[in-house]
Motif scaffolding. Structure first.
Motif, PDB file in Angstrom:
ATOM      1  N   ALA A   1      27.963   4.450  -4.462  1.00 42.76           N
ATOM      2  CA  ALA A   1      27.739   4.770  -3.046  1.00 42.76           C
ATOM      3  C   ALA A   1      27.814   6.272  -2.801  1.00 42.76           C
ATOM      4  O   ALA A   1      27.098   6.808  -1.951  1.00 42.76           O
ATOM      5  CB  ALA A   1      28.762   4.054  -2.168  1.00 42.76           C
ATOM      6  N   ALA A   2      28.675   6.958  -3.541  1.00 35.85           N
ATOM      7  CA  ALA A   2      28.745   8.417  -3.402  1.00 35.85           C
ATOM      8  C   ALA A   2      27.446   9.042  -3.898  1.00 35.85           C
ATOM      9  O   ALA A   2      26.932   9.994  -3.301  1.00 35.85           O
ATOM     10  CB  ALA A   2      29.948   8.967  -4.165  1.00 35.85           C
TER      11      ALA A   2
ATOM     12  N   ILE B   1      23.090  -0.965  -4.728  1.00 38.68           N
ATOM     13  CA  ILE B   1      23.126  -0.516  -3.331  1.00 38.68           C
ATOM     14  C   ILE B   1      21.715  -0.218  -2.824  1.00 38.68           C
ATOM     15  O   ILE B   1      21.314  -0.664  -1.746  1.00 38.68           O
ATOM     16  CB  ILE B   1      24.031   0.733  -3.202  1.00 38.68           C
ATOM     17  CG1 ILE B   1      25.484   0.334  -3.475  1.00 38.68           C
ATOM     18  CG2 ILE B   1      23.897   1.362  -1.826  1.00 38.68           C
ATOM     19  CD1 ILE B   1      26.427   1.505  -3.662  1.00 38.68           C
TER      20      ILE B   1
ATOM     21  N   GLY C   1      34.624   8.194  -4.762  1.00 41.58           N
ATOM     22  CA  GLY C   1      34.249   7.809  -3.405  1.00 41.58           C
ATOM     23  C   GLY C   1      34.653   8.770  -2.301  1.00 41.58           C
ATOM     24  O   GLY C   1      34.102   8.733  -1.201  1.00 41.58           O
TER      25      GLY C   1
ATOM     26  N   TYR D   1      24.497   7.523  -3.923  1.00 41.00           N
ATOM     27  CA  TYR D   1      23.525   7.137  -2.900  1.00 41.00           C
ATOM     28  C   TYR D   1      23.655   8.056  -1.677  1.00 41.00           C
ATOM     29  O   TYR D   1      22.660   8.531  -1.129  1.00 41.00           O
ATOM     30  CB  TYR D   1      23.771   5.682  -2.515  1.00 41.00           C
ATOM     31  CG  TYR D   1      22.715   5.076  -1.627  1.00 41.00           C
ATOM     32  CD1 TYR D   1      21.455   4.759  -2.118  1.00 41.00           C
ATOM     33  CD2 TYR D   1      22.998   4.790  -0.292  1.00 41.00           C
ATOM     34  CE1 TYR D   1      20.493   4.187  -1.301  1.00 41.00           C
ATOM     35  CE2 TYR D   1      22.040   4.219   0.529  1.00 41.00           C
ATOM     36  CZ  TYR D   1      20.785   3.921   0.022  1.00 41.00           C
ATOM     37  OH  TYR D   1      19.835   3.361   0.825  1.00 41.00           O
TER      38      TYR D   1
ATOM     39  N   LEU E   1      30.770   0.316  -7.342  1.00 38.24           N
ATOM     40  CA  LEU E   1      30.221   0.471  -5.988  1.00 38.24           C
ATOM     41  C   LEU E   1      30.667   1.756  -5.295  1.00 38.24           C
ATOM     42  O   LEU E   1      29.820   2.479  -4.745  1.00 38.24           O
ATOM     43  CB  LEU E   1      30.545  -0.754  -5.127  1.00 38.24           C
ATOM     44  CG  LEU E   1      29.716  -2.019  -5.458  1.00 38.24           C
ATOM     45  CD1 LEU E   1      30.140  -3.188  -4.587  1.00 38.24           C
ATOM     46  CD2 LEU E   1      28.219  -1.760  -5.338  1.00 38.24           C
ATOM     47  N   PRO E   2      31.967   2.101  -5.293  1.00 33.89           N
ATOM     48  CA  PRO E   2      32.343   3.357  -4.627  1.00 33.89           C
ATOM     49  C   PRO E   2      31.635   4.572  -5.237  1.00 33.89           C
ATOM     50  O   PRO E   2      31.141   5.444  -4.506  1.00 33.89           O
ATOM     51  CB  PRO E   2      33.858   3.450  -4.850  1.00 33.89           C
ATOM     52  CG  PRO E   2      34.308   2.053  -5.067  1.00 33.89           C
ATOM     53  CD  PRO E   2      33.164   1.357  -5.759  1.00 33.89           C
TER      54      PRO E   2
ATOM     55  N   ILE F   1      20.804  10.562   0.122  1.00 34.97           N
ATOM     56  CA  ILE F   1      20.423  10.508   1.537  1.00 34.97           C
ATOM     57  C   ILE F   1      20.638  11.886   2.175  1.00 34.97           C
ATOM     58  O   ILE F   1      19.822  12.372   2.956  1.00 34.97           O
ATOM     59  CB  ILE F   1      21.253   9.434   2.277  1.00 34.97           C
ATOM     60  CG1 ILE F   1      21.075   8.048   1.640  1.00 34.97           C
ATOM     61  CG2 ILE F   1      20.921   9.415   3.762  1.00 34.97           C
ATOM     62  CD1 ILE F   1      19.687   7.492   1.766  1.00 34.97           C
ATOM     63  N   LYS F   2      21.757  12.518   1.802  1.00 34.44           N
ATOM     64  CA  LYS F   2      22.015  13.863   2.326  1.00 34.44           C
ATOM     65  C   LYS F   2      20.920  14.828   1.881  1.00 34.44           C
ATOM     66  O   LYS F   2      20.419  15.627   2.673  1.00 34.44           O
ATOM     67  CB  LYS F   2      23.376  14.369   1.815  1.00 34.44           C
ATOM     68  CG  LYS F   2      24.552  13.883   2.631  1.00 34.44           C
ATOM     69  CD  LYS F   2      25.866  14.346   2.010  1.00 34.44           C
ATOM     70  CE  LYS F   2      26.536  13.203   1.270  1.00 34.44           C
ATOM     71  NZ  LYS F   2      27.742  13.607   0.529  1.00 34.44           N
TER      72      LYS F   2
ATOM     73  N   LYS G   1      19.585  -3.382  -2.345  1.00 33.87           N
ATOM     74  CA  LYS G   1      19.928  -4.193  -1.180  1.00 33.87           C
ATOM     75  C   LYS G   1      19.518  -3.505   0.124  1.00 33.87           C
ATOM     76  O   LYS G   1      19.070  -4.159   1.064  1.00 33.87           O
ATOM     77  CB  LYS G   1      21.445  -4.404  -1.181  1.00 33.87           C
ATOM     78  CG  LYS G   1      21.927  -5.334  -0.103  1.00 33.87           C
ATOM     79  CD  LYS G   1      23.336  -5.793  -0.401  1.00 33.87           C
ATOM     80  CE  LYS G   1      24.028  -6.213   0.876  1.00 33.87           C
ATOM     81  NZ  LYS G   1      25.473  -6.261   0.688  1.00 33.87           N
ATOM     82  N   HIS G   2      19.693  -2.186   0.172  1.00 34.87           N
ATOM     83  CA  HIS G   2      19.532  -1.501   1.455  1.00 34.87           C
ATOM     84  C   HIS G   2      18.145  -0.922   1.673  1.00 34.87           C
ATOM     85  O   HIS G   2      17.609  -0.991   2.769  1.00 34.87           O
ATOM     86  CB  HIS G   2      20.590  -0.406   1.610  1.00 34.87           C
ATOM     87  CG  HIS G   2      21.910  -0.967   1.966  1.00 34.87           C
ATOM     88  ND1 HIS G   2      22.364  -1.000   3.244  1.00 34.87           N
ATOM     89  CD2 HIS G   2      22.841  -1.581   1.217  1.00 34.87           C
ATOM     90  CE1 HIS G   2      23.552  -1.600   3.271  1.00 34.87           C
ATOM     91  NE2 HIS G   2      23.858  -1.948   2.055  1.00 34.87           N
ATOM     92  N   LYS G   3      17.614  -0.286   0.648  1.00 36.39           N
ATOM     93  CA  LYS G   3      16.323   0.376   0.851  1.00 36.39           C
ATOM     94  C   LYS G   3      15.545   0.326  -0.437  1.00 36.39           C
ATOM     95  O   LYS G   3      15.753   1.130  -1.344  1.00 36.39           O
ATOM     96  CB  LYS G   3      16.546   1.845   1.267  1.00 36.39           C
ATOM     97  CG  LYS G   3      17.067   2.021   2.679  1.00 36.39           C
ATOM     98  CD  LYS G   3      16.197   2.993   3.457  1.00 36.39           C
ATOM     99  CE  LYS G   3      16.569   3.044   4.934  1.00 36.39           C
ATOM    100  NZ  LYS G   3      17.677   3.944   5.194  1.00 36.39           N
TER     101      LYS G   3
END
Ligand SMILES: NC(=O)c1ccc[n+]([C@@H]2O[C@H](COP(=O)([O-])OP(=O)(O)OC[C@H]3O[C@@H](n4cnc5c(N)ncnc54)[C@H](OP(=O)(O)O)[C@@H]3O)[C@@H](O)[C@H]2O)c1
Ligand SMILES: NC(=O)c1ccc[n+]([C@@H]2O[C@H](COP(=O)([O-])OP(=O)(O)OC[C@H]3O[C@@H](n4cnc5c(N)ncnc54)[C@H](OP(=O)(O)O)[C@@H]3O)[C@@H](O)[C@H]2O)c1
Lengths: 407, 407
Positions: free
Chosen positions: A295-296, A20, A122, A298, A291-292, A302-303, A23-25
């Motif tokens: 993503a949690a 993740i 997730g 990730y 991925l789920p 970010i938070k 791909k994103h950052k």
């Protein structure tokens, strides 16, 4: 400015996170990845380290702890928090065992610890308890918190597999661990309920204190009975508060069609929260998977970058965090050949029905007795839906008896 | 240090907020409450003001905008944001009309605007999009977003009431407004979908652009058909993105039993989000009411106090916020006596069935045509479940025809 990120562990969750971020950052990919096994073939062509110290030597801003081991995770996480570093962890066993100390370390050294992925993968249940429910009083929290158990129950109820076939399929699909004991005996769920209990009620229960009965003793008869009655069986974790204190337990539970848990299938998890003002809320999402879960993790990072940390606002730090659970009776259907065992635990009996030497009884059991029944290996227990008519259970038992569905 | 709070509006939501703050934290009760009607009898013995300026004169730290009017709310909220004050609003009509400007005002003057209660009342969907899903790409967002419509549909499907009986009951219970038009024609839902679309996709659609069909044209035949087929009808708002852009519409929809929306009853709201990594999540909670909505407002205030604000991270501020919707065909069952009207809008037809001069047809309709059909007043449309077999619809129509269930 780029942040330095150290990652421990590159398994299911670590790789999910990495993909993740990549791909994103790009700037959120870790600059150090520490793993354990030098001889493992890796799916990614990256430079790995086998020396935890390398992470700390680089003075990271964030550390992601995504390993399978608990003791070594404890070393890494406490070391990081003592350095005031913000840590993201998915390690329910670690957290459930050491949360009070880990909260103290955050308070003393100023680092943050976020761990959304550790509770329901997730589903953002910890974040929601910490924000939306921050000042609302939680009355109860219930959940389907183990994807493997739920996957097994889905195969039994939706595809007619028996328990061992369903378990094998769960293992093939990678949902159950190779030693699936912790999935099906509810131990994984107890860790999660213990973590959620802290954010819901501000109290540390301790997972060894949570009466837990997994799905491993579930027999053909109960499954046949549930199907006849149009019910499903789900492994439900429940914690609730009343004026006397907190009660909690984990039990296979008969679920009616109108209950939102009825439709939670396969590797999904779900959580139902009842609170004073927001009242009843229900959340469902993927409870496992690369991925789920990645993503949690990730999302937590970010938070944290945006300044978010758990406020533990329900915790009263002037009092001990530990809570002794109430031992309130739970209304169940119990099945066993051992009459004396049933007699020794069942109170307020409503029904006893025998089929070929197997006793089915409805009544109440004190959660403190779950362990003894679990260890006997001779008993199956199912919690009943609220106010479920005992007459329906009796009629159902007669039907499966006449249909010869009892093994 | 105590914060100064100014409150506009003391109706259902304002009183809900007040009761919660009063009970939990005296310092969060407002020091000024502005209402409109000098002659109204009040349930609370408080000092009210009728002069909005009084709120601003006190230099508040926070302003709660909980009034029913849109134009005056616009005055209060823009004035507050221009002073850099943090504002909490529950006013979907205001937000849906002016979000781009209100976001600009936040960016320029540094005040924050939070509005969780405006989308799905008690469900923390905006907060979750802004935190947990902040860096995850949303593929689709669907919701049951109007408690009155959903209450009416529950009474029709679960209690056998007809439409007007169900509507009357909703009004008696206080779920529908005395002029229930905005509830049942989907206009309220369009405001909410427009707000959620901005947080999910970073684009401002504009509610007048969202093709909307409410439940007001629903006839006995479609209800009988749905019941025969074991389906329910729910008013579903949907927005989804593909590589070409965003599509969105609001339509009464046939829902199968395994769909999580099937079990959403009464005044509950629900939202389903599908994203790239977290995949499918589903949230359900109270979509209206004094305490749940007041608690969402209270939650926003606590979050703001802790430094939380929407980051609008999906918005690309270098591009225009406005988005022109895709006009992709939606597969529907359409009912009308006007054959020419159906012919003028239906394409890819799969079925035409006549009962006593009423035509039922299955095929696709471009959302841009919803308005024209709506205004004709002669048509009912129901979106079909994905891949639903046209043969089942045909069989169902024959059954209701033979059973004489067509009025
Ligand atoms: N899988 C899920 O869906 C899921 C969901 C929620 C939470 N979790 C939690 O997330 C954590 C990771 O789970 P997982 O499924 O990703 O496990 P996994 O696939 O077994 O991977 C574990 C990783 O940890 C590494 N590791 C083990 N001990 C280590 C040590 N002492 N130092 C450095 N690295 C070490 C392993 O190294 P090698 O590669 O060298 O073996 C491996 O890369 C666990 O706490 C689990 O409970 C998992
Ligand atoms: N009710 C719900 O469940 C719910 C849920 C989500 C969102 N909302 C939204 O929340 C907002 C308030 O809804 P509500 O149900 O609380 O409405 P309500 O019960 O009709 O109350 C409206 C309040 O606003 C006051 N008011 C109207 N115009 C005003 C003005 N120009 N200046 C000062 N006060 C004014 C009214 O004053 P008087 O008392 O003097 O008439 C009244 O106290 C609306 O935007 C609504 O869409 C409501």
């Amino acid at each position: 400015m780029n942040k330095r990120i150290g990652l421990f562990g590159f398994g299911v969750v670590g790789q999910g996170y990495y993909q993740i971020a990549k791909k994103h950052k790009e700037q959120w990919t870790p600059d150090t990845i520490v793993v354990k096994n030098k001889f493992k073939r890796r799916a990614f062509d990256l430079k790995f380290s086998y020396n935890p110290q390398e992470v700390f030597d680089k003075n990271p801003d964030y550390i992601l702890e995504l390993i399978s081991d608990t003791n070594e995770a404890y070393e890494y996480v406490t070391e990081a928090l003592k350095r005031g570093i913000t840590v993201i962890s998915a390690n329910k066993k670690l957290l459930s065992a050491h949360l009070p100390e880990l909260i103290q370390l955050q308070r003393v050294f100023g680092g943050k610890l976020l761990y959304e992925a550790a509770a329901a993968a997730g589903i953002p249940v910890i974040t929601t308890l910490e924000t939306h429910f921050e000042e609302d009083e939680i009355i109860s929290l219930e959940g389907i918190l183990n994807g493997s158990s739920n996957y097994i129950l889905s195969r039994i109820f939706n595809n007619g597999l028996n328990f061992s076939e369903a378990l094998r399929l769960a293992q093939q699909k990678g949902f159950a661990e190779s030693d699936p004991k912790f999935d099906i005996n509810g131990s994984d769920v107890a860790s999660k309920l213990n973590i959620l209990g802290l954010h819901a009620f501000g109290k540390f229960i301790g997972e060894e204190q949570i009466p837990t009965f997994g799905i491993q003793h579930l027999g053909e008869e109960e499954i046949a009975l549930a199907k006849r009655l149009g019910l499903k069986i789900k492994l439900i974790a429940k914690a609730e508060r009343d004026y006397r204190g907190i009660a909690a337990h984990i039990l296979p539970t008969l679920v009616e069609e109108h209950n939102p848990f009825y439709g939670v299938e396969n590797e999904y998890n779900a959580v139902k929260i009842v609170s004073e003002h927001l009242q009843e809320q229900f959340y469902q999402g993927k409870g496992a998977g690369s991925l789920p879960t990645g993503a949690a993790v990730y999302g937590d990072l970010i938070k944290a970058k945006n300044g978010f940390g758990y406020s533990y606002s329900k915790v009263n730090f002037d009092k001990p965090l530990d809570e002794k659970l109430l031992n309130l009776g739970v209304r169940v259907l119990i099945k066993s050949k051992a009459a004396a065992l049933i007699d020794s635990v069942l109170f307020s009996p409503e029904l006893t029905h025998q089929i070929d030497g197997v006793i089915f009884a409805v009544g109440k059991i004190k959660p403190k007795n779950f362990n003894k029944l679990n260890e006997s290996g001779e008993v199956s227990i199912l919690a009943l839906p609220d106010n479920y008519a005992v007459e329906s259970i009796e009629a159902g038992l007669k039907t499966i008896q006449n249909a010869g569905e009892v093994v």
